[in-house]
Design a protein around this motif. Sequence first.
Motif, PDB file in Angstrom:
ATOM      1  N   LYS A  25      88.577  13.392  47.998  1.00  0.00           N
ATOM      2  CA  LYS A  25      87.595  13.655  46.704  1.00  0.00           C
ATOM      3  C   LYS A  25      88.510  13.326  45.540  1.00  0.00           C
ATOM      4  CE  LYS A  25      84.779  16.750  49.395  1.00  0.00           C
ATOM      5  NZ  LYS A  25      83.883  17.633  49.204  1.00  0.00           N
ATOM      6  N   VAL A  26      88.383  12.095  45.064  1.00  0.00           N
ATOM      7  CA  VAL A  26      89.549  11.984  44.126  1.00  0.00           C
ATOM      8  C   VAL A  26      88.614  11.528  42.672  1.00  0.00           C
ATOM      9  CG1 VAL A  26      91.094  11.199  45.489  1.00  0.00           C
ATOM     10  CG2 VAL A  26      89.441   9.392  44.831  1.00  0.00           C
ATOM     11  N   PHE A  27      87.338  11.086  42.580  1.00  0.00           N
ATOM     12  CA  PHE A  27      86.838  10.537  41.373  1.00  0.00           C
ATOM     13  C   PHE A  27      86.109  11.738  40.547  1.00  0.00           C
ATOM     14  CE2 PHE A  27      86.115   6.876  44.282  1.00  0.00           C
ATOM     15  CZ  PHE A  27      87.388   6.345  43.809  1.00  0.00           C
ATOM     16  N   GLY A  28      86.416  11.764  39.312  1.00  0.00           N
ATOM     17  CA  GLY A  28      85.573  12.600  38.409  1.00  0.00           C
ATOM     18  C   GLY A  28      84.703  11.744  37.466  1.00  0.00           C
ATOM     19  N   ASP A  29      84.184  12.168  36.780  1.00  0.00           N
ATOM     20  CA  ASP A  29      83.196  11.499  35.754  1.00  0.00           C
ATOM     21  C   ASP A  29      83.669  10.251  34.964  1.00  0.00           C
ATOM     22  OD1 ASP A  29      80.640  11.242  34.299  1.00  0.00           O
ATOM     23  OD2 ASP A  29      81.745  11.688  32.668  1.00  0.00           O
ATOM     24  N   VAL A  30      84.740  10.585  34.458  1.00  0.00           N
ATOM     25  CA  VAL A  30      85.964   9.407  33.729  1.00  0.00           C
ATOM     26  C   VAL A  30      86.097   8.290  34.553  1.00  0.00           C
ATOM     27  CG1 VAL A  30      87.940  10.563  34.164  1.00  0.00           C
ATOM     28  CG2 VAL A  30      87.432   9.193  31.840  1.00  0.00           C
ATOM     29  N   HIS A  31      86.764   8.708  35.854  1.00  0.00           N
ATOM     30  CA  HIS A  31      86.874   7.562  36.755  1.00  0.00           C
ATOM     31  C   HIS A  31      85.634   6.720  37.200  1.00  0.00           C
ATOM     32  CE1 HIS A  31      89.989  10.917  37.820  1.00  0.00           C
ATOM     33  NE2 HIS A  31      90.614   9.973  37.336  1.00  0.00           N
ATOM     34  N   LEU A  32      84.503   7.440  37.348  1.00  0.00           N
ATOM     35  CA  LEU A  32      83.326   6.695  37.745  1.00  0.00           C
ATOM     36  C   LEU A  32      82.820   5.954  36.457  1.00  0.00           C
ATOM     37  CD1 LEU A  32      81.466   9.307  40.051  1.00  0.00           C
ATOM     38  CD2 LEU A  32      82.642   7.259  40.794  1.00  0.00           C
ATOM     39  N   ARG A  33      82.915   6.336  35.374  1.00  0.00           N
ATOM     40  CA  ARG A  33      82.336   5.507  34.366  1.00  0.00           C
ATOM     41  C   ARG A  33      83.265   4.271  34.002  1.00  0.00           C
ATOM     42  NH1 ARG A  33      78.610   8.192  31.411  1.00  0.00           N
ATOM     43  NH2 ARG A  33      78.577  10.311  31.564  1.00  0.00           N
ATOM     44  N   ARG A  34      84.746   4.577  34.115  1.00  0.00           N
ATOM     45  CA  ARG A  34      85.532   3.089  34.064  1.00  0.00           C
ATOM     46  C   ARG A  34      85.299   2.219  35.191  1.00  0.00           C
ATOM     47  NH1 ARG A  34      87.093  -0.889  32.126  1.00  0.00           N
ATOM     48  NH2 ARG A  34      89.310  -1.323  32.182  1.00  0.00           N
ATOM     49  N   MET A  35      85.109   2.773  36.452  1.00  0.00           N
ATOM     50  CA  MET A  35      84.906   2.078  37.612  1.00  0.00           C
ATOM     51  C   MET A  35      83.671   1.149  37.516  1.00  0.00           C
ATOM     52  SD  MET A  35      84.951   2.979  41.624  1.00  0.00           S
ATOM     53  CE  MET A  35      85.998   4.278  41.400  1.00  0.00           C
ATOM     54  N   GLU A  36      82.845   1.748  36.945  1.00  0.00           N
ATOM     55  CA  GLU A  36      81.374   0.935  36.840  1.00  0.00           C
ATOM     56  C   GLU A  36      81.774  -0.350  35.688  1.00  0.00           C
ATOM     57  OE1 GLU A  36      76.567   1.173  35.314  1.00  0.00           O
ATOM     58  OE2 GLU A  36      78.093   2.902  34.888  1.00  0.00           O
ATOM     59  N   GLU A  37      82.647   0.011  34.481  1.00  0.00           N
ATOM     60  CA  GLU A  37      82.965  -0.891  33.681  1.00  0.00           C
ATOM     61  C   GLU A  37      83.516  -2.109  34.390  1.00  0.00           C
ATOM     62  OE1 GLU A  37      85.029   0.965  30.819  1.00  0.00           O
ATOM     63  OE2 GLU A  37      83.216   1.705  29.827  1.00  0.00           O
ATOM     64  N   ILE A  38      84.520  -1.659  35.302  1.00  0.00           N
ATOM     65  CA  ILE A  38      85.500  -2.655  36.069  1.00  0.00           C
ATOM     66  C   ILE A  38      84.533  -3.797  37.083  1.00  0.00           C
ATOM     67  CG2 ILE A  38      87.165  -3.041  37.558  1.00  0.00           C
ATOM     68  CD1 ILE A  38      88.410  -0.224  36.207  1.00  0.00           C
ATOM     69  N   MET A  39      83.918  -2.955  37.619  1.00  0.00           N
ATOM     70  CA  MET A  39      82.925  -3.647  38.966  1.00  0.00           C
ATOM     71  C   MET A  39      81.814  -4.387  37.971  1.00  0.00           C
ATOM     72  SD  MET A  39      82.793  -0.984  42.050  1.00  0.00           S
ATOM     73  CE  MET A  39      84.319  -0.774  42.739  1.00  0.00           C
ATOM     74  N   ARG A  40      81.254  -4.048  37.083  1.00  0.00           N
ATOM     75  CA  ARG A  40      80.399  -4.839  36.294  1.00  0.00           C
ATOM     76  C   ARG A  40      81.112  -6.368  35.695  1.00  0.00           C
ATOM     77  NH1 ARG A  40      75.514  -3.677  35.279  1.00  0.00           N
ATOM     78  NH2 ARG A  40      75.803  -1.385  35.188  1.00  0.00           N
ATOM     79  N   ALA A  41      82.360  -5.896  35.529  1.00  0.00           N
ATOM     80  CA  ALA A  41      83.098  -7.308  34.900  1.00  0.00           C
ATOM     81  C   ALA A  41      83.436  -8.151  36.136  1.00  0.00           C
ATOM     82  CB  ALA A  41      84.299  -6.938  34.109  1.00  0.00           C
ATOM     83  N   VAL A  42      83.836  -7.610  36.951  1.00  0.00           N
ATOM     84  CA  VAL A  42      84.024  -8.485  38.509  1.00  0.00           C
ATOM     85  C   VAL A  42      82.982  -9.101  38.950  1.00  0.00           C
ATOM     86  CG1 VAL A  42      84.612  -8.286  40.678  1.00  0.00           C
ATOM     87  CG2 VAL A  42      86.067  -7.052  39.211  1.00  0.00           C
ATOM     88  N   CYS A  43      81.494  -8.417  38.665  1.00  0.00           N
ATOM     89  CA  CYS A  43      80.350  -9.224  39.143  1.00  0.00           C
ATOM     90  C   CYS A  43      80.156 -10.493  38.188  1.00  0.00           C
ATOM     91  CB  CYS A  43      79.172  -8.185  39.278  1.00  0.00           C
ATOM     92  SG  CYS A  43      79.536  -6.938  40.478  1.00  0.00           S
TER      93      CYS A  43
END
Length: 133
Positions: A25-43
């Motif tokens: 269990k490693v993700f918090g709100d800040v991690h998930l928000r940034r991950m969404e930005e990263i994955m949106r850019a990769v897509c």
Amino acid sequence: MIRTGRHCALVMHVHLVFVTKFRHKVFGDVHLRRMEEIMRAVCQDFECELVEFNGEDNHVHLLVNFPPRVTVTKLVNSLRGVSLRRLRQEFDDLTRHYWRTSKLWSGFYFAGTVGGAPLSVVRQYTEQQNWPR
């Protein structure tokens, strides 16, 4: 989004689930928000559309609209690899969870195609077709 080519019209979606290594269990709100930005850019780099993103402390769900020339495995490898590198650079607190293996993500992932109509409707429609006699 319906994609059109010279001889076709396509709507292709895939539901992806990525799980952290050992389901830590490693993700918090800040991690998930940034991950969404990263994955949106990769897509976007793959000319795909990240339709939906959500997650919890040990996994994420993505719904991606993709063109037929994109293979799901290449998209998955890029999404997981880029997110690992960027999150490692930006969040030192995540390092303790994957410092031994340099892996944030489990080797396992789920990919399921999804479409407009449920399978039961497509099956019923197909069964009702009349064979020529």
